[in-house]
Design a protein around this motif. Structure first.
Motif, short mmCIF file in Angstrom:
data_model
loop_
_atom_site.label_atom_id
_atom_site.label_comp_id
_atom_site.label_asym_id
_atom_site.label_seq_id
_atom_site.Cartn_x
_atom_site.Cartn_y
_atom_site.Cartn_z
N ALA A 10 4.38 1.82 5.95
CA ALA A 10 3.36 2.11 4.94
C ALA A 10 3.97 2.48 3.59
CB ALA A 10 2.44 3.23 5.43
N GLY A 11 5.19 2.99 3.57
CA GLY A 11 5.84 3.34 2.32
C GLY A 11 6.17 2.15 1.43
N GLU A 14 4.53 1.56 -2.01
CA GLU A 14 5.01 2.30 -3.17
C GLU A 14 6.35 1.80 -3.68
OE1 GLU A 14 3.14 4.38 -4.81
OE2 GLU A 14 1.56 4.25 -3.30
N SER A 15 7.11 1.10 -2.83
CA SER A 15 8.48 0.71 -3.20
C SER A 15 8.71 -0.78 -3.32
CB SER A 15 9.46 1.28 -2.17
OG SER A 15 9.22 0.69 -0.89
N ALA A 16 7.72 -1.59 -3.08
CA ALA A 16 7.87 -3.05 -3.09
C ALA A 16 8.31 -3.56 -4.46
CB ALA A 16 6.56 -3.72 -2.70
N PRO A 17 9.10 -4.62 -4.50
CA PRO A 17 9.50 -5.21 -5.79
C PRO A 17 8.33 -5.68 -6.64
CG PRO A 17 10.87 -6.06 -4.02
CD PRO A 17 9.77 -5.26 -3.37
N ILE A 77 -1.81 -3.28 11.77
CA ILE A 77 -2.39 -2.15 11.07
C ILE A 77 -1.33 -1.05 10.99
CG2 ILE A 77 -4.26 -0.43 11.02
CD1 ILE A 77 -5.12 -3.48 10.83
N LEU A 78 -1.07 -0.57 9.78
CA LEU A 78 -0.08 0.50 9.57
C LEU A 78 -0.73 1.87 9.54
CD1 LEU A 78 2.06 -1.18 6.78
CD2 LEU A 78 2.64 -0.97 9.21
N TYR A 88 -2.18 -2.36 6.10
CA TYR A 88 -1.66 -3.30 7.08
C TYR A 88 -0.52 -4.09 6.45
CZ TYR A 88 -5.31 -5.66 4.41
OH TYR A 88 -6.12 -6.10 3.39
N ARG A 89 0.31 -4.64 7.31
CA ARG A 89 1.40 -5.51 6.85
C ARG A 89 1.22 -6.87 7.48
NH1 ARG A 89 5.34 -2.83 10.78
NH2 ARG A 89 5.19 -4.25 12.55
#
Length: 157
Positions: A10-11, A14-17, A77-78, A88-89
């Motif tokens: 889930a983090g 916030e950190s995705a490129p 589902i995250l 979700y991813r």
């Protein structure tokens, strides 16, 4: 051809490129919006026009999603923390160039009633994929705005 993506937690939102974040207010209460997002997965095509099929998998721990144009996602589902967050991813997709993808729907009550919906679309991929995604920012924003408006009308009925 479908390919497996890098699993993210889930983090990642916030950190995705590449992070595309959109927000809009609805008149429906957060618990009602959460129910539509997390518990009425098959209802997504009725309010999110890009979605042609949505169905829960793995006893609700995952989803299968199909979009207009033929894109397919197998998702995990995250987070499903009622009534605040649904995330979700994507584990498997036929979308080229993507390495990791997650989405988060964050819901907050609005003073006087209603819900502020914040949707984060977080991704990593090839340089071409990143450029295309950034170029699609306004189109995704329009799709989000239209989906939230349609969902709000649907929930009011």
């Amino acid at each position: 051809m479908a390919h497996r993506l890098r699993p993210v937690d889930a983090g990642f939102v916030e950190s995705a490129p590449v992070r595309l974040v959109y927000a809009r207010e609805m008149t429906a209460a957060p618990v009602t919006v959460f129910q539509a997002l997390a518990h009425d997965v098959p209802g997504w095509p009725q309010w999110f026009s890009a979605v042609t099929l949505a169905r829960p998998t793995d006893d609700g721990a995952g989803r299968e999603i199909r979009l207009r144009g033929g894109t397919r996602f197998e998702e995990t589902i995250l987070l499903a923390e009622e009534p605040e967050v649904y995330a979700y991813r994507v584990d498997v997709t036929n979308l080229p160039g993507v390495r990791a993808l997650a989405e988060e729907w964050r819901l907050a009550p609005v003073p006087g009633g209603g819900t502020r919906v914040r949707w984060t679309f977080a991704a990593d991929g090839s340089p071409l994929f990143r450029a295309v995604l950034k170029g699609a920012r306004s189109g995704l924003g329009r799709a989000f705005r239209d989906a939230v408006r349609t969902l709000d009308r649907r929930l009011a009925d």
